[in-house]
Write an enzyme that holds these catalytic residues in place. Structure first.
Site, PDB file in Angstrom:
ATOM      1  N   MET A  18      84.382 -11.051  83.370  1.00 43.02           N
ATOM      2  CA  MET A  18      82.945 -11.058  83.087  1.00 43.02           C
ATOM      3  C   MET A  18      82.215 -10.383  84.233  1.00 43.02           C
ATOM      4  O   MET A  18      82.306 -10.833  85.382  1.00 43.02           O
ATOM      5  CB  MET A  18      82.437 -12.488  82.901  1.00 43.02           C
ATOM      6  CG  MET A  18      82.986 -13.192  81.663  1.00 43.02           C
ATOM      7  SD  MET A  18      82.440 -14.918  81.535  1.00 43.02           S
ATOM      8  CE  MET A  18      83.556 -15.711  82.716  1.00 43.02           C
ATOM      9  N   ALA A  19      81.511  -9.308  83.907  1.00 46.16           N
ATOM     10  CA  ALA A  19      80.784  -8.555  84.930  1.00 46.16           C
ATOM     11  C   ALA A  19      79.744  -9.445  85.601  1.00 46.16           C
ATOM     12  O   ALA A  19      78.969 -10.141  84.943  1.00 46.16           O
ATOM     13  CB  ALA A  19      80.108  -7.343  84.298  1.00 46.16           C
ATOM     14  N   GLN A  71      91.266  -5.233  85.564  1.00 45.38           N
ATOM     15  CA  GLN A  71      90.788  -4.640  84.313  1.00 45.38           C
ATOM     16  C   GLN A  71      90.052  -3.331  84.590  1.00 45.38           C
ATOM     17  O   GLN A  71      89.018  -3.305  85.253  1.00 45.38           O
ATOM     18  CB  GLN A  71      89.867  -5.578  83.536  1.00 45.38           C
ATOM     19  CG  GLN A  71      89.566  -4.962  82.165  1.00 45.38           C
ATOM     20  CD  GLN A  71      88.725  -5.827  81.276  1.00 45.38           C
ATOM     21  OE1 GLN A  71      87.543  -5.973  81.522  1.00 45.38           O
ATOM     22  NE2 GLN A  71      89.324  -6.385  80.227  1.00 45.38           N
ATOM     23  N   CYS A 103      84.712  -3.928  75.525  1.00 49.33           N
ATOM     24  CA  CYS A 103      83.342  -4.116  76.000  1.00 49.33           C
ATOM     25  C   CYS A 103      82.361  -3.424  75.052  1.00 49.33           C
ATOM     26  O   CYS A 103      82.514  -2.235  74.752  1.00 49.33           O
ATOM     27  CB  CYS A 103      83.182  -3.559  77.408  1.00 49.33           C
ATOM     28  SG  CYS A 103      81.505  -3.792  78.068  1.00 49.33           S
ATOM     29  N   LYS A 142      92.458  -5.391  76.034  1.00 48.60           N
ATOM     30  CA  LYS A 142      91.515  -6.301  75.385  1.00 48.60           C
ATOM     31  C   LYS A 142      90.730  -5.497  74.358  1.00 48.60           C
ATOM     32  O   LYS A 142      90.125  -4.481  74.687  1.00 48.60           O
ATOM     33  CB  LYS A 142      90.568  -6.920  76.411  1.00 48.60           C
ATOM     34  CG  LYS A 142      89.671  -8.018  75.853  1.00 48.60           C
ATOM     35  CD  LYS A 142      88.946  -8.751  76.984  1.00 48.60           C
ATOM     36  CE  LYS A 142      88.204  -9.981  76.460  1.00 48.60           C
ATOM     37  NZ  LYS A 142      86.990  -9.623  75.697  1.00 48.60           N
ATOM     38  N   GLY A 204      86.520 -15.398  72.114  1.00 52.66           N
ATOM     39  CA  GLY A 204      85.324 -15.522  71.294  1.00 52.66           C
ATOM     40  C   GLY A 204      85.011 -16.956  70.913  1.00 52.66           C
ATOM     41  O   GLY A 204      85.812 -17.615  70.247  1.00 52.66           O
ATOM     42  N   ASP A 205      83.870 -17.462  71.367  1.00 47.65           N
ATOM     43  CA  ASP A 205      83.375 -18.793  70.984  1.00 47.65           C
ATOM     44  C   ASP A 205      84.314 -19.934  71.363  1.00 47.65           C
ATOM     45  O   ASP A 205      84.469 -20.899  70.605  1.00 47.65           O
ATOM     46  CB  ASP A 205      83.083 -18.852  69.482  1.00 47.65           C
ATOM     47  CG  ASP A 205      81.855 -18.055  69.085  1.00 47.65           C
ATOM     48  OD1 ASP A 205      81.231 -17.447  69.989  1.00 47.65           O
ATOM     49  OD2 ASP A 205      81.522 -18.021  67.888  1.00 47.65           O
ATOM     50  N   ARG A 228      82.101 -17.170  78.345  1.00 50.36           N
ATOM     51  CA  ARG A 228      80.782 -17.801  78.484  1.00 50.36           C
ATOM     52  C   ARG A 228      80.858 -19.321  78.364  1.00 50.36           C
ATOM     53  O   ARG A 228      80.060 -20.039  78.981  1.00 50.36           O
ATOM     54  CB  ARG A 228      79.828 -17.234  77.436  1.00 50.36           C
ATOM     55  CG  ARG A 228      79.458 -15.770  77.654  1.00 50.36           C
ATOM     56  CD  ARG A 228      78.584 -15.240  76.526  1.00 50.36           C
ATOM     57  NE  ARG A 228      79.291 -15.239  75.248  1.00 50.36           N
ATOM     58  CZ  ARG A 228      78.693 -15.148  74.067  1.00 50.36           C
ATOM     59  NH1 ARG A 228      77.373 -15.092  73.998  1.00 50.36           N
ATOM     60  NH2 ARG A 228      79.400 -15.121  72.945  1.00 50.36           N
TER      61      ARG A 228
END
Length: 331
Positions: A18-19, A71, A103, A142, A204-205, A228
């Site tokens: 994650m940037a 990455q 991305c 990815k 994802g989620d 996240r």
């Protein structure tokens, strides 16, 4: 729990790249919760080629990170191969090279990088084959479901990546055009992992332990990426790791535990980035540690608007502790 070639991955939790988040200190902070594999922030191939010092700073880390994937992102075969060669000549200790093909942000896709590669699969497979040949370490990728709802091609892409020699594939269950909107549907990838030659990681989620359980059960994946959902909730990593090792479901973290985690992470990030930069970064992250608890709105605002030093952060946390002690919060 599974292997990427000869690399043993001792768990189900992969810490997503994650940037602006997965700095060396964030990876070090998250690791003890049960992270089995970490990723650096996205590293620009051209940044490495032009010897950009900010880009090279993303390669910083410690032995606690291992195993770790670097990455890379870029939009041309030649520059990505050159970036791999530069990484191999560096002193950074790493275990995998990962190529970002997922991305969705315009500044990456505009030039043809990230998920824009999914629009030109033949060129993508040629590039990945060249990267695999250039790398002394295993190469992973990815990806997303496709570029849009009209061009969902993840099964074709996975097959091509396997033929190119990729050792692991992480699949985010949205298209490029979806960005991070909408709810992912694990069913679209039902039993996918059982029919692949290399390990599948689902992204994802993943916000709860039940999300992780469902993702793995439905897709047959070897693990899940926590992105996240883990920001401000590192205990989620522990819950997932513990469940798949013991079958026991741990309770969510208490507010007291969250305050401990906040202090630990804040000190780590400030040590890495310095107090001024570190506190600026913390303003967007620390309030997330309070998201699941009532009566925290003003404290979250204070963390954003009234913090310039670690001492300012500590004042807010002490106020929360005082409220807990005096039973001001109905938790």
């Amino acid at each position: 729990m599974f292997k990427i070639r000869d690399i043993q991955i001792n768990g189900k939790v992969i810490l997503a790249p994650m940037a602006g988040i997965t700095t060396a200190s964030y990876r070090k902070f998250a690791k003890p919760f049960g992270v089995a594999l970490s990723y650096t922030e996205m590293v620009s191939d051209m940044g490495l080629i032009y010897n950009n010092q900010v880009t090279f700073s993303y390669l910083s880390g410690a032995k606690e990170d291992r195993p770790i994937a670097i990455q890379l992102f870029g939009n041309e075969k030649e520059s990505l191969v050159k970036a791999v060669e530069i990484v191999e000549q560096s002193t950074f200790a790493y275990d995998l090279i990962d190529i970002n093909l997922g991305c969705p942000v315009p500044k990456v896709t505009r030039g043809g990088g990230g998920s824009a590669w999914l629009k030109r699969p033949s060129e993508l497979f040629e590039m990945m084959e060249a990267v695999v040949k250039a790398s002394a370490k295993p190469v992973s990728a990815k990806i997303r479901l496709g570029y849009s709802d009209q061009s969902i091609n993840f099964k074709e892409v996975i097959q091509g990546l396997e033929e190119a020699g990729v050792a692991m594939i992480a699949l985010h269950l949205r298209t490029k055009e979806q960005l991070y909107r909408g709810k992912v549907d694990y069913e679209i990838a039902r039993d996918l992992g059982k029919n692949m030659k290399v390990p599948l990681i689902i992204s994802g989620d993943i916000y709860t332990l039940d999300d992780a359980i469902k993702a793995i059960e439905v897709t047959g994946a070897s693990g899940v990426m926590v992105a996240r959902g883990g920001i401000g909730n590192p205990h989620l990593i522990k819950q997932i790791d513990h469940y798949f090792k013991t079958g026991e479901k741990l309770n969510d973290a208490t507010l007291e535990e969250q305050l401990t985690y906040m202090r630990e992470y804040a000190k780590m990030l400030i040590k890495e980035k310095g107090e001024t930069t570190g506190v600026k970064m913390l303003r967007s992250v620390l309030p997330k540690f309070l998201n699941r608890y009532p009566h925290m709105k003003q404290f979250k605002i204070d963390l954003v608007t009234k913090t310039h030093t670690y001492a300012d952060i500590e004042k807010v946390l002490v106020k929360i502790e005082s409220g807990l002690l005096n039973k001001e919060f109905n938790l």
